[in-house]
Design an enzyme around this catalytic site. Sequence first.
Site, mmCIF file in Angstrom:
data_model
loop_
_atom_site.group_PDB
_atom_site.id
_atom_site.type_symbol
_atom_site.label_atom_id
_atom_site.label_comp_id
_atom_site.label_asym_id
_atom_site.label_seq_id
_atom_site.Cartn_x
_atom_site.Cartn_y
_atom_site.Cartn_z
ATOM 1 N N LYS A 1 -0.729 5.064 4.513
ATOM 2 C CA LYS A 1 -1.637 4.147 5.220
ATOM 3 C C LYS A 1 -1.276 4.044 6.694
ATOM 4 O O LYS A 1 -0.120 3.831 7.046
ATOM 5 C CB LYS A 1 -1.622 2.765 4.545
ATOM 6 C CG LYS A 1 -2.666 1.822 5.111
ATOM 7 C CD LYS A 1 -2.968 0.670 4.180
ATOM 8 C CE LYS A 1 -3.972 -0.307 4.802
ATOM 9 N NZ LYS A 1 -5.255 0.298 5.140
ATOM 10 N N HIS B 1 0.841 -1.209 0.000
ATOM 11 C CA HIS B 1 0.000 0.000 0.000
ATOM 12 C C HIS B 1 0.871 1.252 0.000
ATOM 13 O O HIS B 1 2.058 1.206 0.340
ATOM 14 C CB HIS B 1 -0.917 0.037 1.229
ATOM 15 C CG HIS B 1 -2.115 -0.857 1.094
ATOM 16 N ND1 HIS B 1 -2.074 -2.173 1.439
ATOM 17 C CD2 HIS B 1 -3.373 -0.613 0.630
ATOM 18 C CE1 HIS B 1 -3.268 -2.723 1.210
ATOM 19 N NE2 HIS B 1 -4.071 -1.792 0.721
HETATM 20 N N1 LIG Z 1 -12.838 -0.877 2.679
HETATM 21 C C1 LIG Z 1 -12.291 -0.415 1.562
HETATM 22 O O1 LIG Z 1 -12.640 -0.819 0.432
HETATM 23 C C2 LIG Z 1 -11.255 0.644 1.683
HETATM 24 C C3 LIG Z 1 -10.890 1.077 2.916
HETATM 25 N N2 LIG Z 1 -10.029 2.112 3.079
HETATM 26 C C4 LIG Z 1 -9.845 2.570 4.445
HETATM 27 O O2 LIG Z 1 -10.658 3.731 4.615
HETATM 28 C C5 LIG Z 1 -10.047 4.609 5.551
HETATM 29 C C6 LIG Z 1 -9.919 5.991 4.908
HETATM 30 O O3 LIG Z 1 -9.055 5.937 3.818
HETATM 31 P P1 LIG Z 1 -8.638 7.270 3.018
HETATM 32 O O4 LIG Z 1 -9.827 8.005 2.550
HETATM 33 O O5 LIG Z 1 -7.616 6.817 2.051
HETATM 34 O O6 LIG Z 1 -7.936 8.098 4.206
HETATM 35 P P2 LIG Z 1 -7.662 9.669 4.308
HETATM 36 O O7 LIG Z 1 -6.618 9.843 5.345
HETATM 37 O O8 LIG Z 1 -7.429 10.228 2.939
HETATM 38 O O9 LIG Z 1 -9.046 10.274 4.852
HETATM 39 C C7 LIG Z 1 -9.465 10.210 6.189
HETATM 40 C C8 LIG Z 1 -10.431 11.351 6.419
HETATM 41 O O10 LIG Z 1 -10.991 11.274 7.733
HETATM 42 C C9 LIG Z 1 -11.065 12.614 8.236
HETATM 43 N N3 LIG Z 1 -11.227 12.663 9.686
HETATM 44 C C10 LIG Z 1 -10.314 12.998 10.660
HETATM 45 N N4 LIG Z 1 -10.897 12.923 11.884
HETATM 46 C C11 LIG Z 1 -12.205 12.574 11.662
HETATM 47 C C12 LIG Z 1 -13.308 12.356 12.522
HETATM 48 N N5 LIG Z 1 -13.230 12.469 13.869
HETATM 49 N N6 LIG Z 1 -14.470 11.987 11.956
HETATM 50 C C13 LIG Z 1 -14.595 11.864 10.611
HETATM 51 N N7 LIG Z 1 -13.575 12.064 9.751
HETATM 52 C C14 LIG Z 1 -12.394 12.407 10.282
HETATM 53 C C15 LIG Z 1 -9.764 13.229 7.746
HETATM 54 O O11 LIG Z 1 -9.818 14.621 7.860
HETATM 55 P P3 LIG Z 1 -8.436 15.488 7.856
HETATM 56 O O12 LIG Z 1 -7.924 15.376 6.458
HETATM 57 O O13 LIG Z 1 -8.887 16.843 8.230
HETATM 58 O O14 LIG Z 1 -7.547 14.842 8.880
HETATM 59 C C16 LIG Z 1 -9.799 12.735 6.295
HETATM 60 O O15 LIG Z 1 -10.638 13.549 5.526
HETATM 61 C C17 LIG Z 1 -8.740 3.946 5.953
HETATM 62 O O16 LIG Z 1 -8.948 3.206 7.130
HETATM 63 C C18 LIG Z 1 -8.451 2.993 4.800
HETATM 64 O O17 LIG Z 1 -7.678 1.885 5.206
HETATM 65 C C19 LIG Z 1 -9.465 2.729 2.005
HETATM 66 C C20 LIG Z 1 -9.750 2.314 0.744
HETATM 67 C C21 LIG Z 1 -10.680 1.230 0.468
HETATM 68 O O1 LIG Z 2 -5.790 2.267 3.115
HETATM 69 C C1 LIG Z 2 -6.045 1.941 1.944
HETATM 70 O O2 LIG Z 2 -5.731 2.643 0.976
HETATM 71 C C2 LIG Z 2 -6.787 0.686 1.710
HETATM 72 N N1 LIG Z 2 -7.297 0.093 2.752
HETATM 73 C C3 LIG Z 2 -8.069 -1.097 2.752
HETATM 74 C C4 LIG Z 2 -7.359 -2.166 3.547
HETATM 75 O O3 LIG Z 2 -6.789 -1.863 4.607
HETATM 76 O O4 LIG Z 2 -7.403 -3.333 3.131
HETATM 77 C C5 LIG Z 2 -8.537 -1.498 1.378
HETATM 78 C C6 LIG Z 2 -7.590 -1.199 0.266
HETATM 79 O O5 LIG Z 2 -6.595 -2.174 0.221
HETATM 80 C C7 LIG Z 2 -7.006 0.193 0.333
#
Ligand SMILES: NC(=O)C1=CN([C@@H]2O[C@H](COP(=O)(O)OP(=O)(O)OC[C@H]3O[C@@H](n4cnc5c(N)ncnc54)[C@H](OP(=O)(O)O)[C@@H]3O)[C@@H](O)[C@H]2O)C=CC1
Ligand SMILES: O=C(O)C1=N[C@H](C(=O)O)C[C@H](O)C1
Length: 233
Positions: free
Chosen positions: A135, A131
């Site tokens: 992450k 990744h």
């Molecule tokens: N299940 C799936 O298919 C996938 C899962 N993921 C997971 O999703 C999660 C997010 O990924 P990603 O979008 O890349 O991460 P990012 O770091 O890009 O986004 C996280 C967001 O959460 C915000 N945030 C901070 N504090 C809070 C709060 N208290 N409440 C709500 N939002 C808050 C951040 O704001 P700020 O920028 O201001 O800090 C930011 O906008 C991760 O855990 C990742 O592993 C990712 C891709 C696919």
């Molecule tokens: O953090 C990410 O970017 C992703 N998180 C998910 C995970 O922890 O498996 C899904 C995807 O791989 C991307």
Amino acid sequence: MKIALVGYGKMGKIIDEIAQKRGHEVVARLKETPTAENLNNPDVVIEFSLPEVAFENIKACLENKIPVICGTTGWLDQKAEIEKLAVDNETAFLYGSNFSLGVNLFFALNEKLAALMKNVDEYSCQLEEIHHIHKKDAPSGTAISIAEGIIQNNPKFDAWKLEETEGKQLGIFAVREDEVPGTHSVYYRSEVDEIEIKHTAFNRNGFALGAVVAAEWIKDKKGNFAMKDVLGL
Ligand SMILES: NC(=O)C1=CN([C@@H]2O[C@H](COP(=O)(O)OP(=O)(O)OC[C@H]3O[C@@H](n4cnc5c(N)ncnc54)[C@H](OP(=O)(O)O)[C@@H]3O)[C@@H](O)[C@H]2O)C=CC1
Ligand SMILES: O=C(O)C1=N[C@H](C(=O)O)C[C@H](O)C1
């Protein structure tokens, strides 16, 4: 359908675009703890935030009787508590470590291969996930799901562990590299050959589309679900 986005980073922004293209109204885009006021009366919440805030976010939504689709990884030690809250509040919850169709097909393939391998002693098994460097959690949620699929189908393994292992532990190697969206491999190695199954995400669109499809599916349902219920796998 009215959708509230809790977490508005890399994933939240792509989900926003896809949800609107599919005809939904995005009524909230939050980077803070959701409340009855700031959620703005959605039909469903899609939560992609950070491991350390996910539990409180989901709890607040379920206590307001709003169904939640959660993609945030790295908080699963509290999942049982969330599932109880969904039932107690007569609403719905769905966690997916990975919402892409390809990875969910890969999960099914991985389970079949694990079952085939249970009586074959020549091969050792290892997982690798790669990744992007931003992450927060390791191993990835997807790698944990893959490991659980192997453990449930092959009694040679009873737990997963990051890196070096002993006994019946299954090893997961987590690599952080550039801007890689997500690559997962399972290796079975013998002295003479190797079997590898691998899923490579080219971008985040598949994750985001799957989360919106799950939100469409969960509206008006009650209980706890997984992505395989949505996809009928
Ligand atoms: N299940 C799936 O298919 C996938 C899962 N993921 C997971 O999703 C999660 C997010 O990924 P990603 O979008 O890349 O991460 P990012 O770091 O890009 O986004 C996280 C967001 O959460 C915000 N945030 C901070 N504090 C809070 C709060 N208290 N409440 C709500 N939002 C808050 C951040 O704001 P700020 O920028 O201001 O800090 C930011 O906008 C991760 O855990 C990742 O592993 C990712 C891709 C696919
Ligand atoms: O953090 C990410 O970017 C992703 N998180 C998910 C995970 O922890 O498996 C899904 C995807 O791989 C991307």
